[in-house]
Design a protein around this motif. Structure first.
Motif, PDB file in Angstrom:
ATOM      1  N   GLY A 159      15.324  95.426  43.532  1.00  0.00           N
ATOM      2  CA  GLY A 159      14.949  96.283  42.597  1.00  0.00           C
ATOM      3  C   GLY A 159      14.301  95.719  41.458  1.00  0.00           C
ATOM      4  O   GLY A 159      13.486  96.563  40.903  1.00  0.00           O
ATOM      5  N   LEU A 160      14.261  94.704  41.081  1.00  0.00           N
ATOM      6  CA  LEU A 160      13.690  94.075  39.831  1.00  0.00           C
ATOM      7  C   LEU A 160      12.362  93.476  40.355  1.00  0.00           C
ATOM      8  O   LEU A 160      11.574  93.009  39.352  1.00  0.00           O
ATOM      9  CB  LEU A 160      14.342  92.973  39.238  1.00  0.00           C
ATOM     10  CG  LEU A 160      15.718  93.374  38.808  1.00  0.00           C
ATOM     11  CD1 LEU A 160      16.685  92.184  38.118  1.00  0.00           C
ATOM     12  CD2 LEU A 160      15.436  94.447  37.618  1.00  0.00           C
ATOM     13  N   GLY A 161      11.999  93.403  41.733  1.00  0.00           N
ATOM     14  CA  GLY A 161      10.713  92.932  42.107  1.00  0.00           C
ATOM     15  C   GLY A 161      10.660  91.424  42.040  1.00  0.00           C
ATOM     16  O   GLY A 161       9.660  90.930  41.922  1.00  0.00           O
ATOM     17  N   LEU A 162      11.947  90.731  42.234  1.00  0.00           N
ATOM     18  CA  LEU A 162      11.881  89.379  42.152  1.00  0.00           C
ATOM     19  C   LEU A 162      12.124  88.581  43.476  1.00  0.00           C
ATOM     20  O   LEU A 162      12.556  87.620  43.568  1.00  0.00           O
ATOM     21  CB  LEU A 162      13.190  88.917  41.138  1.00  0.00           C
ATOM     22  CG  LEU A 162      12.676  89.465  39.712  1.00  0.00           C
ATOM     23  CD1 LEU A 162      14.104  89.059  38.836  1.00  0.00           C
ATOM     24  CD2 LEU A 162      11.470  88.801  39.132  1.00  0.00           C
ATOM     25  N   LEU A 163      12.076  89.221  44.703  1.00  0.00           N
ATOM     26  CA  LEU A 163      12.246  88.716  45.895  1.00  0.00           C
ATOM     27  C   LEU A 163      10.736  87.925  46.072  1.00  0.00           C
ATOM     28  O   LEU A 163       9.846  88.039  45.616  1.00  0.00           O
ATOM     29  CB  LEU A 163      12.228  89.758  46.945  1.00  0.00           C
ATOM     30  CG  LEU A 163      13.331  90.520  47.203  1.00  0.00           C
ATOM     31  CD1 LEU A 163      13.328  91.537  48.449  1.00  0.00           C
ATOM     32  CD2 LEU A 163      14.656  89.627  47.344  1.00  0.00           C
ATOM     33  N   ASN A 164      11.141  86.679  46.584  1.00  0.00           N
ATOM     34  CA  ASN A 164      10.146  85.669  47.018  1.00  0.00           C
ATOM     35  C   ASN A 164       9.466  84.967  45.783  1.00  0.00           C
ATOM     36  O   ASN A 164       8.278  84.632  45.542  1.00  0.00           O
ATOM     37  CB  ASN A 164       8.960  86.328  47.742  1.00  0.00           C
ATOM     38  CG  ASN A 164       9.490  86.855  49.299  1.00  0.00           C
ATOM     39  OD1 ASN A 164      10.065  85.841  49.910  1.00  0.00           O
ATOM     40  ND2 ASN A 164       9.232  87.996  49.446  1.00  0.00           N
ATOM     41  N   THR A 165      10.269  84.968  44.686  1.00  0.00           N
ATOM     42  CA  THR A 165       9.922  84.272  43.415  1.00  0.00           C
ATOM     43  C   THR A 165      10.959  83.501  42.639  1.00  0.00           C
ATOM     44  O   THR A 165      11.904  83.412  43.225  1.00  0.00           O
ATOM     45  CB  THR A 165       9.736  85.601  42.215  1.00  0.00           C
ATOM     46  OG1 THR A 165      11.138  86.171  41.973  1.00  0.00           O
ATOM     47  CG2 THR A 165       8.887  86.568  42.722  1.00  0.00           C
ATOM     48  N   VAL A 166      10.369  82.414  41.990  1.00  0.00           N
ATOM     49  CA  VAL A 166      11.000  81.226  41.594  1.00  0.00           C
ATOM     50  C   VAL A 166      12.073  82.065  40.660  1.00  0.00           C
ATOM     51  O   VAL A 166      13.311  81.538  40.530  1.00  0.00           O
ATOM     52  CB  VAL A 166      10.038  80.367  40.614  1.00  0.00           C
ATOM     53  CG1 VAL A 166      10.822  79.279  40.046  1.00  0.00           C
ATOM     54  CG2 VAL A 166       8.992  79.737  41.692  1.00  0.00           C
ATOM     55  N   ILE A 167      11.766  82.841  39.831  1.00  0.00           N
ATOM     56  CA  ILE A 167      12.637  83.436  39.022  1.00  0.00           C
ATOM     57  C   ILE A 167      13.733  83.946  39.515  1.00  0.00           C
ATOM     58  O   ILE A 167      15.095  83.849  39.169  1.00  0.00           O
ATOM     59  CB  ILE A 167      12.017  84.160  38.069  1.00  0.00           C
ATOM     60  CG1 ILE A 167      10.747  83.734  37.281  1.00  0.00           C
ATOM     61  CG2 ILE A 167      12.913  85.056  36.876  1.00  0.00           C
ATOM     62  CD1 ILE A 167      11.132  82.697  36.242  1.00  0.00           C
ATOM     63  N   GLY A 168      13.688  84.988  40.515  1.00  0.00           N
ATOM     64  CA  GLY A 168      14.615  85.571  41.276  1.00  0.00           C
ATOM     65  C   GLY A 168      15.643  84.567  41.777  1.00  0.00           C
ATOM     66  O   GLY A 168      16.784  84.949  41.538  1.00  0.00           O
ATOM     67  N   VAL A 169      15.273  83.760  42.738  1.00  0.00           N
ATOM     68  CA  VAL A 169      16.124  82.670  43.356  1.00  0.00           C
ATOM     69  C   VAL A 169      16.852  81.845  42.157  1.00  0.00           C
ATOM     70  O   VAL A 169      17.939  81.328  42.501  1.00  0.00           O
ATOM     71  CB  VAL A 169      15.533  81.855  44.421  1.00  0.00           C
ATOM     72  CG1 VAL A 169      14.565  80.661  43.679  1.00  0.00           C
ATOM     73  CG2 VAL A 169      16.404  81.183  45.223  1.00  0.00           C
ATOM     74  N   SER A 170      16.060  81.373  41.093  1.00  0.00           N
ATOM     75  CA  SER A 170      16.783  80.588  40.011  1.00  0.00           C
ATOM     76  C   SER A 170      17.908  81.146  39.325  1.00  0.00           C
ATOM     77  O   SER A 170      18.803  80.535  39.147  1.00  0.00           O
ATOM     78  CB  SER A 170      15.667  80.198  38.893  1.00  0.00           C
ATOM     79  OG  SER A 170      14.543  79.426  39.765  1.00  0.00           O
ATOM     80  N   VAL A 171      17.625  82.715  39.192  1.00  0.00           N
ATOM     81  CA  VAL A 171      18.519  83.096  38.395  1.00  0.00           C
ATOM     82  C   VAL A 171      19.935  83.305  39.163  1.00  0.00           C
ATOM     83  O   VAL A 171      21.094  83.251  38.752  1.00  0.00           O
ATOM     84  CB  VAL A 171      18.072  84.816  38.061  1.00  0.00           C
ATOM     85  CG1 VAL A 171      19.397  85.600  37.714  1.00  0.00           C
ATOM     86  CG2 VAL A 171      17.159  84.899  37.217  1.00  0.00           C
ATOM     87  N   ILE A 172      19.841  83.625  40.446  1.00  0.00           N
ATOM     88  CA  ILE A 172      21.119  83.616  41.517  1.00  0.00           C
ATOM     89  C   ILE A 172      21.662  82.088  41.591  1.00  0.00           C
ATOM     90  O   ILE A 172      23.020  81.941  41.257  1.00  0.00           O
ATOM     91  CB  ILE A 172      20.694  83.961  42.636  1.00  0.00           C
ATOM     92  CG1 ILE A 172      20.131  85.385  43.068  1.00  0.00           C
ATOM     93  CG2 ILE A 172      22.441  83.965  43.780  1.00  0.00           C
ATOM     94  CD1 ILE A 172      20.950  86.382  42.123  1.00  0.00           C
ATOM     95  N   TYR A 173      20.702  81.231  41.695  1.00  0.00           N
ATOM     96  CA  TYR A 173      21.276  79.620  41.728  1.00  0.00           C
ATOM     97  C   TYR A 173      22.242  79.518  40.371  1.00  0.00           C
ATOM     98  O   TYR A 173      23.244  78.821  40.509  1.00  0.00           O
ATOM     99  CB  TYR A 173      20.171  78.546  41.662  1.00  0.00           C
ATOM    100  CG  TYR A 173      19.681  78.739  43.314  1.00  0.00           C
ATOM    101  CD1 TYR A 173      20.352  79.426  44.159  1.00  0.00           C
ATOM    102  CD2 TYR A 173      18.731  77.806  43.328  1.00  0.00           C
ATOM    103  CE1 TYR A 173      19.963  79.499  45.503  1.00  0.00           C
ATOM    104  CE2 TYR A 173      18.144  77.574  44.704  1.00  0.00           C
ATOM    105  CZ  TYR A 173      18.692  78.618  45.888  1.00  0.00           C
ATOM    106  OH  TYR A 173      18.345  78.484  47.123  1.00  0.00           O
ATOM    107  N   ILE A 174      21.338  79.760  38.998  1.00  0.00           N
ATOM    108  CA  ILE A 174      22.018  79.573  37.670  1.00  0.00           C
ATOM    109  C   ILE A 174      23.466  80.305  37.804  1.00  0.00           C
ATOM    110  O   ILE A 174      24.400  79.924  37.154  1.00  0.00           O
ATOM    111  CB  ILE A 174      21.094  79.954  36.784  1.00  0.00           C
ATOM    112  CG1 ILE A 174      20.065  79.020  36.764  1.00  0.00           C
ATOM    113  CG2 ILE A 174      21.951  79.942  35.411  1.00  0.00           C
ATOM    114  CD1 ILE A 174      18.718  79.596  35.762  1.00  0.00           C
ATOM    115  N   ALA A 175      23.647  81.442  38.250  1.00  0.00           N
ATOM    116  CA  ALA A 175      24.762  82.225  38.112  1.00  0.00           C
ATOM    117  C   ALA A 175      26.014  81.641  38.879  1.00  0.00           C
ATOM    118  O   ALA A 175      27.101  81.602  38.771  1.00  0.00           O
ATOM    119  CB  ALA A 175      24.316  83.764  38.513  1.00  0.00           C
ATOM    120  N   SER A 176      25.423  80.933  40.042  1.00  0.00           N
ATOM    121  CA  SER A 176      26.293  80.370  41.018  1.00  0.00           C
ATOM    122  C   SER A 176      26.928  78.950  40.459  1.00  0.00           C
ATOM    123  O   SER A 176      28.167  78.452  40.791  1.00  0.00           O
ATOM    124  CB  SER A 176      26.018  80.595  42.610  1.00  0.00           C
ATOM    125  OG  SER A 176      24.911  79.727  42.535  1.00  0.00           O
TER     126      SER A 176
END
Length: 278
Positions: A130-147
């Motif tokens: 929904g945020l258009g962050l698939l296949n991006t560094v920011i998208g996967v980094s946000v999830i990693y940081i949250a976990s």
């Protein structure tokens, strides 16, 4: 049993355990330098005499390793820096201050740790899509940081709580401000904790596979674990070349080894610096 004999036996046991631990790594590197035909022989080759770096050349020839390496390094560094920043501030807050909602915050950290990662995949995918962050560094980094942040807070909280606040108060009596007392006295003592927490965050981001598989469906944006999986699948379409697979695995492991060699010295210097400053 005499103390000297006990120490000798414990030393021998330690060497044996270390050899058992390091053997898989040695076997991976050894196999990476041997041709596939030699690896398939019934007689194992324990030393790569006559070996070469052809397997590594073939891995680089695909042109996909360096982009995956860049993706993994970028994501790991972002995760480490942001996690340490947020976890450090949170650990200081819950260890040094009493405020409304402190207990609820600590309980929330525990509850987040109890959630299975697999149960969040659908929600994470929809949110990033929904945020258009698939296949991006920011998208996967946000999830990693949250976990990673919740456990990192718990790690740093133990280090902060183990440093008496009296040290800062004594420094303030000697004329330092609160900020100066913290930076000159407390922060050097926290250096080993920051390094240990950074190592944990780095390993979590570097080795993570399932979240990356969900959020990075495009092969062009794959991290190293995804790249290695794709490399093995490509090899499996024909006869698996185990030499090349071991070469690829070695290349994935080398940055982690370099990182540990770097932070090991920083951890030791942090301990010594903290002891002197205290």
């Amino acid at each position: 049993m005499p103390a000297r004999t006990r120490r000798t036996l414990l030393g021998v046991l330690g060497v044996v355990v270390a050899l058992i631990w390091v053997f898989p790594v040695y076997w991976m590197v050894n196999s990476s330098m041997l041709p596939n035909a030699q690896l398939q022989l019934l007689t194992p080759t324990f030393l790569p005499f006559g070996g070469s770096f052809d397997n590594f050349t073939q891995v680089f020839a695909g042109g996909t390793f360096l982009p995956a390496l860049g993706m993994s390094v970028t994501v790991a560094l972002i995760t480490v820096v942001v996690c340490l920043l947020f976890a450090f501030l949170a650990a200081l807050a819950i260890s040094r201050f009493r405020f409304r909602g402190r207990t609820a915050f600590v309980l929330a950290i525990l509850l987040v740790q109890m959630l299975p990662a697999e149960g969040l995949f659908i929600a994470q995918y929809k949110m990033m899509a929904g945020l258009g962050l698939l296949n991006t560094v920011i998208g996967v980094s946000v999830i990693y940081i949250a976990s990673v942040v919740p456990f990192t807070i718990w790690m740093l909280r133990g280090f902060v709580a183990g440093i008496p606040a009296d040290l800062e108060e004594a420094a303030m009596v000697d004329g330092l401000s609160r900020t100066q007392a913290f930076m000159r006295i407390t922060f050097p003592l926290l250096a080993p904790g920051l390094v240990a927490s950074g190592v944990y965050a780095f390993l979590q981001a570097w080795n993570e596979f399932t979240v990356a598989l969900v959020l990075l469906p495009d092969n062009a944006s794959a991290t190293l674990p995804l790249w290695l999986r794709g490399f093995i699948q490509a090899s499996a379409s024909k006869a698996i070349d185990w030499g090349q697979v071991m070469a690829a695995s070695t290349l994935v492991a080398v940055p982690v080894i370099i990182f540990f060699l770097f932070v090991q010295g920083r951890m030791t210097s942090g301990l010594v610096s903290g002891a002197v400053k205290g």
